[in-house]
Design an enzyme around this catalytic site. Sequence first.
Site, short mmCIF file in Angstrom:
data_model
loop_
_atom_site.label_atom_id
_atom_site.label_comp_id
_atom_site.label_asym_id
_atom_site.label_seq_id
_atom_site.Cartn_x
_atom_site.Cartn_y
_atom_site.Cartn_z
N HIS A 129 39.45 41.95 43.07
CA HIS A 129 39.97 41.99 44.44
C HIS A 129 41.39 42.55 44.46
O HIS A 129 42.06 42.65 43.43
CB HIS A 129 39.92 40.62 45.11
CG HIS A 129 40.77 39.56 44.46
ND1 HIS A 129 42.14 39.50 44.60
CD2 HIS A 129 40.43 38.50 43.68
CE1 HIS A 129 42.61 38.45 43.95
NE2 HIS A 129 41.59 37.83 43.37
N CYS A 145 39.93 35.13 38.87
CA CYS A 145 39.43 36.44 39.29
C CYS A 145 40.22 37.55 38.60
O CYS A 145 41.20 37.29 37.90
CB CYS A 145 39.55 36.59 40.80
SG CYS A 145 38.28 35.69 41.72
#
Length: 286
Positions: A129, A145
């Site tokens: 992301h 992440c």
Amino acid sequence: MTLKPSLALFAFISSTVWASTPEPDVDIAPLGQHLVVNLPQTRVLLYQDGVLLRSYPVAVGKQITRTPTGSYSITGIHRDPTWHVPKSIQAEMVKKGQPVKTEVPPGPDNPLGKVFIRFGEPRLGLGFHGTNQPGSVPGVRSHGCVRLKNENALALADWVSNGAQVTIAYQPLVLNEDEAGELWLTAYRDIYGMKDPSYRHLANTLLEWQRDKSKVLHGARVDVAIRERTGKPVCLSCKDVATATITGGLSIKRWLSVEPEPVQQEATVPVQGRALQSKAPVVSPS
């Protein structure tokens, strides 16, 4: 899978531009898209049909919230996402005396940036992301992440498709060969303090390479590379390390994904400056 038309020229150019990127010992899919993140390297490598197209800097999980290694696939691409704040991060907000948020809408304050590219099952909460803190990339900063700068996250979203393979690896030591047959070692920080899981294989691998290639390796350079961990490729076989340049690009040296050949425990192979012995690693891990 096929390249999207707008990226055909990009693929042609990138295969040359990124040829000198150190590549970890990962079995790359010969067909389709494959994303590889070597956590200590803090980069994501993009492959199409086995060819490295591009590499982006990333931030990966910090020590307490490590990015898990393993094999995954892309399971969703979400632009302008709403961040549904995990309970664990809500608890962190409480400890820090911050207002507790349960979700953050799309916009400049959203930690997911402009796109979230999920890999693995949704329950894992893993993905590539963007970010509202571009200065944190590259680094070891996330909650698990893989964080990219917004422009790179958007470029990745434009290229990748659902079902693309994803490999998260942990290799602080990377061996590659160039087109002139020289051997290069790239040493990264052991970000999770795992005592270099690849380290125990290194000495025997170097001994085997010397024997097969009948070329001298400079053992002192191994020591320096592992001690300094600059993340820059160091030529172990070139005569003059100061003037050594990568010829034609780097290719993966298979040494962790294959069974090493047994080497006599008493074997000693001459190297420049001293002997490299198979019964012990080259140096102690730093």
